[in-house]
Every structure is written in structure tokens, then in C-alpha cells.
Design a protein around this motif. Structure first.
Motif, PDB file in Angstrom:
ATOM      1  N   ASP A  39       0.920  -1.347  -0.189  1.00 39.47           N
ATOM      2  CA  ASP A  39      -0.362   0.064  -0.160  1.00 39.47           C
ATOM      3  C   ASP A  39       1.109   1.366   0.244  1.00 39.47           C
ATOM      4  O   ASP A  39       0.647   2.391  -0.920  1.00 39.47           O
ATOM      5  CB  ASP A  39      -1.274  -0.089   0.685  1.00 39.47           C
ATOM      6  N   VAL A  40       1.894   1.851   0.477  1.00 39.27           N
ATOM      7  CA  VAL A  40       2.643   2.566   0.614  1.00 39.27           C
ATOM      8  C   VAL A  40       3.288   2.667  -0.655  1.00 39.27           C
ATOM      9  O   VAL A  40       3.404   4.246  -0.852  1.00 39.27           O
ATOM     10  CB  VAL A  40       3.599   2.475   1.763  1.00 39.27           C
ATOM     11  N   LEU A  41       3.972   1.602  -0.901  1.00 42.75           N
ATOM     12  CA  LEU A  41       4.510   1.520  -2.229  1.00 42.75           C
ATOM     13  C   LEU A  41       3.278   1.597  -3.823  1.00 42.75           C
ATOM     14  O   LEU A  41       3.778   1.330  -4.642  1.00 42.75           O
ATOM     15  CB  LEU A  41       5.771   0.569  -2.663  1.00 42.75           C
ATOM     16  N   HIS A  42       2.309   2.276  -2.748  1.00 43.42           N
ATOM     17  CA  HIS A  42       1.223   2.001  -4.637  1.00 43.42           C
ATOM     18  C   HIS A  42       0.653   0.570  -5.049  1.00 43.42           C
ATOM     19  O   HIS A  42       0.923   0.811  -6.782  1.00 43.42           O
ATOM     20  CB  HIS A  42       1.759   3.493  -5.029  1.00 43.42           C
ATOM     21  N   GLY A  43       1.452  -0.414  -4.712  1.00 39.08           N
ATOM     22  CA  GLY A  43       0.882  -1.642  -5.016  1.00 39.08           C
ATOM     23  C   GLY A  43       1.958  -2.736  -5.984  1.00 39.08           C
ATOM     24  O   GLY A  43       1.602  -3.122  -6.481  1.00 39.08           O
ATOM     25  N   ASN A  44       3.032  -2.304  -5.902  1.00 42.67           N
ATOM     26  CA  ASN A  44       4.294  -2.400  -6.572  1.00 42.67           C
ATOM     27  C   ASN A  44       4.632  -3.827  -5.610  1.00 42.67           C
ATOM     28  O   ASN A  44       5.361  -3.119  -4.859  1.00 42.67           O
ATOM     29  CB  ASN A  44       5.408  -1.038  -6.521  1.00 42.67           C
ATOM     30  N   GLU A  45       4.373  -4.681  -6.143  1.00 44.39           N
ATOM     31  CA  GLU A  45       4.480  -5.596  -5.132  1.00 44.39           C
ATOM     32  C   GLU A  45       5.775  -5.984  -5.798  1.00 44.39           C
ATOM     33  O   GLU A  45       6.507  -6.933  -4.438  1.00 44.39           O
ATOM     34  CB  GLU A  45       3.501  -6.974  -5.553  1.00 44.39           C
ATOM     35  N   LYS A  46       7.191  -6.183  -6.647  1.00 43.79           N
ATOM     36  CA  LYS A  46       7.911  -6.539  -6.761  1.00 43.79           C
ATOM     37  C   LYS A  46       8.306  -5.624  -5.106  1.00 43.79           C
ATOM     38  O   LYS A  46       9.646  -6.457  -4.286  1.00 43.79           O
ATOM     39  CB  LYS A  46       8.628  -6.806  -7.826  1.00 43.79           C
ATOM     40  N   LEU A  47       8.924  -4.617  -5.552  1.00 48.15           N
ATOM     41  CA  LEU A  47       9.310  -3.621  -4.343  1.00 48.15           C
ATOM     42  C   LEU A  47       9.303  -3.631  -3.263  1.00 48.15           C
ATOM     43  O   LEU A  47      10.018  -3.673  -2.275  1.00 48.15           O
ATOM     44  CB  LEU A  47       9.437  -1.581  -5.192  1.00 48.15           C
ATOM     45  N   ARG A  94       3.949   6.871   4.387  1.00 47.24           N
ATOM     46  CA  ARG A  94       2.132   6.381   3.947  1.00 47.24           C
ATOM     47  C   ARG A  94       1.524   7.896   3.505  1.00 47.24           C
ATOM     48  O   ARG A  94       0.924   8.272   2.699  1.00 47.24           O
ATOM     49  CB  ARG A  94       1.994   5.603   4.767  1.00 47.24           C
ATOM     50  N   ARG A  95       1.619   8.094   4.250  1.00 50.38           N
ATOM     51  CA  ARG A  95       0.767   9.680   4.920  1.00 50.38           C
ATOM     52  C   ARG A  95       1.772  10.134   3.923  1.00 50.38           C
ATOM     53  O   ARG A  95       0.643  11.417   3.221  1.00 50.38           O
ATOM     54  CB  ARG A  95       1.090   9.877   6.838  1.00 50.38           C
ATOM     55  N   ARG A  96       2.911  10.799   3.403  1.00 49.31           N
ATOM     56  CA  ARG A  96       2.932  11.123   2.716  1.00 49.31           C
ATOM     57  C   ARG A  96       2.837  11.692   1.528  1.00 49.31           C
ATOM     58  O   ARG A  96       2.210  12.232   0.708  1.00 49.31           O
ATOM     59  CB  ARG A  96       4.943  11.878   2.111  1.00 49.31           C
ATOM     60  N   SER A  97       2.747   9.764   1.012  1.00 47.60           N
ATOM     61  CA  SER A  97       2.638   9.419  -0.431  1.00 47.60           C
ATOM     62  C   SER A  97       0.596   9.928  -0.264  1.00 47.60           C
ATOM     63  O   SER A  97       0.317  10.358  -1.146  1.00 47.60           O
ATOM     64  CB  SER A  97       2.364   7.735  -0.507  1.00 47.60           C
ATOM     65  N   ALA A  98      -0.296   9.511   0.690  1.00 49.09           N
ATOM     66  CA  ALA A  98      -1.970   9.602   0.523  1.00 49.09           C
ATOM     67  C   ALA A  98      -1.813  11.711   0.435  1.00 49.09           C
ATOM     68  O   ALA A  98      -2.627  11.779   0.044  1.00 49.09           O
ATOM     69  CB  ALA A  98      -2.208   9.646   1.636  1.00 49.09           C
ATOM     70  N   LEU A  99      -0.601  12.290   1.011  1.00 50.05           N
ATOM     71  CA  LEU A  99      -0.817  14.326   1.038  1.00 50.05           C
ATOM     72  C   LEU A  99      -0.343  14.556  -0.241  1.00 50.05           C
ATOM     73  O   LEU A  99      -0.737  15.032  -1.659  1.00 50.05           O
ATOM     74  CB  LEU A  99      -0.179  14.613   2.014  1.00 50.05           C
ATOM     75  N   GLU A 100       0.434  13.571  -1.067  1.00 50.66           N
ATOM     76  CA  GLU A 100       0.362  14.222  -2.420  1.00 50.66           C
ATOM     77  C   GLU A 100      -0.293  13.553  -3.736  1.00 50.66           C
ATOM     78  O   GLU A 100      -0.357  14.247  -4.465  1.00 50.66           O
ATOM     79  CB  GLU A 100       1.988  12.894  -2.792  1.00 50.66           C
ATOM     80  N   ARG A 101      -1.009  12.403  -2.976  1.00 52.12           N
ATOM     81  CA  ARG A 101      -2.422  12.285  -4.229  1.00 52.12           C
ATOM     82  C   ARG A 101      -3.208  12.907  -3.687  1.00 52.12           C
ATOM     83  O   ARG A 101      -4.201  13.114  -5.318  1.00 52.12           O
ATOM     84  CB  ARG A 101      -2.173  10.227  -3.681  1.00 52.12           C
TER      85      ARG A 101
END
Length: 144
Positions: A36-44, A110-117
Motif C-alpha cells: 500500500d505504501v509503495l502504490h501496489g508495486n508488489e516486486k518493490l 504512507r501519510r506523505r504519499s496520501a498527501l501527494e495524491r
């Protein structure tokens, strides 16, 4: 066998088992959070999860081995349990603090990512009406 050696063996068995159990639990349950934190990038997410587990093992097992020595030695069974309780308790506290630190860092990411979105401007709606067209919510036109 000397009771100090027995204390060392029991301490290592207990703390290594606890470290492995905590690492596996965090790895298994933290994978979803990382994805979730990495926007669904499973490999990462899998790569970061593996790196976090390796770092967790290195730090915790390093601490366990550094904290192994008991200065006074163990003379009887009571001292054996007291030494083990203090040493295992400190290791459990360190494991807990490390877990909370990891969760705090990941939640900040995760919070920073949500704020960017949220700051991404929305797409203008299709089929919107011109401001001259009045809807049922508009105030009545003057003179009506």
C-alpha cells in the motif's frame, strides 16, 4: 554444568526464537502494508520487506549476542531465573521499540504519499453546465 552456561544457553534459545518469530510475523503481515505504501508495486514491496527482515535480524541478533554476558555469574536457580528475566525482558523491549520505529517510519511514508495524491488536481467534470444555465439550487433571477 555451570549455571552461568545454562543461563547463556537458555537466553540464546529464547531470544533467538523470539527474534525469528517476530521477524516472520512482521514480514508476513507487513507485506500488505508495504504494498500500500509503495502504490501496489508488489516486486518493490517484496524487496523492501526482505531488506527490512535482514536488517531486523542483524540488529536484533547483534544486540542479543552483545547482551549475552552476565557480569556476576549465576550461583543458584533463583539467580538463573532472575538473570534470564532481565535479559529476555530487555530483548523484548528492544524488539518492541524497533517494531514501533519501523511502523512509525512506514506510516510517515504512507501519510506523505496520501498527501501527494490529495494534492493532485481533479480532472474537470465532463458535461458540466455553463454558469449561465441555472439549476434548481440557484437563487431566483432578479425580477422573478
Amino acid at each position: 554444568m555451570d549455571l552461568t552456561v545454562v543461563a547463556y544457553v537458555l537466553y540464546l534459545l529464547i531470544t533467538v526464537a523470539l527474534t525469528v518469530w517476530v521477524a516472520r510475523t512482521l514480514s508476513r503481515n507487513g507485506r500488505i502494508f508495504l504494498a500500500d505504501v509503495l502504490h501496489g508495486n508488489e516486486k518493490l514491496a517484496d524487496a523492501v520487506n526482505h531488506l527490512l527482515v535482514v536488517g531486523f535480524y542483524l540488529v536484533n541478533l547483534g544486540f542479543v549476542t552483545l547482551y549475552l554476558r552476565h557480569a556476576d555469574g549465576v550461583a543458584d536457580t533463583r539467580e538463573l531465573f532472575e538473570a534470564l528475566s532481565v535479559k529476555v525482558g530487555v530483548v523484548l523491549l528492544v524488539l518492541g521499540v524497533m517494531h514501533l520505529g519501523n511502523v512509525w517510519v512506514l506510516s510517515r511514508i504512507r501519510r506523505r504519499s496520501a498527501l501527494e495524491r490529495e494534492q493532485t488536481p481533479p480532472v474537470p467534470p465532463h458535461g458540466w453546465t455553463h454558469p449561465g444555465d441555472r439549476g434548481p439550487w440557484a437563487a431566483p433571477a432578479p425580477g422573478r
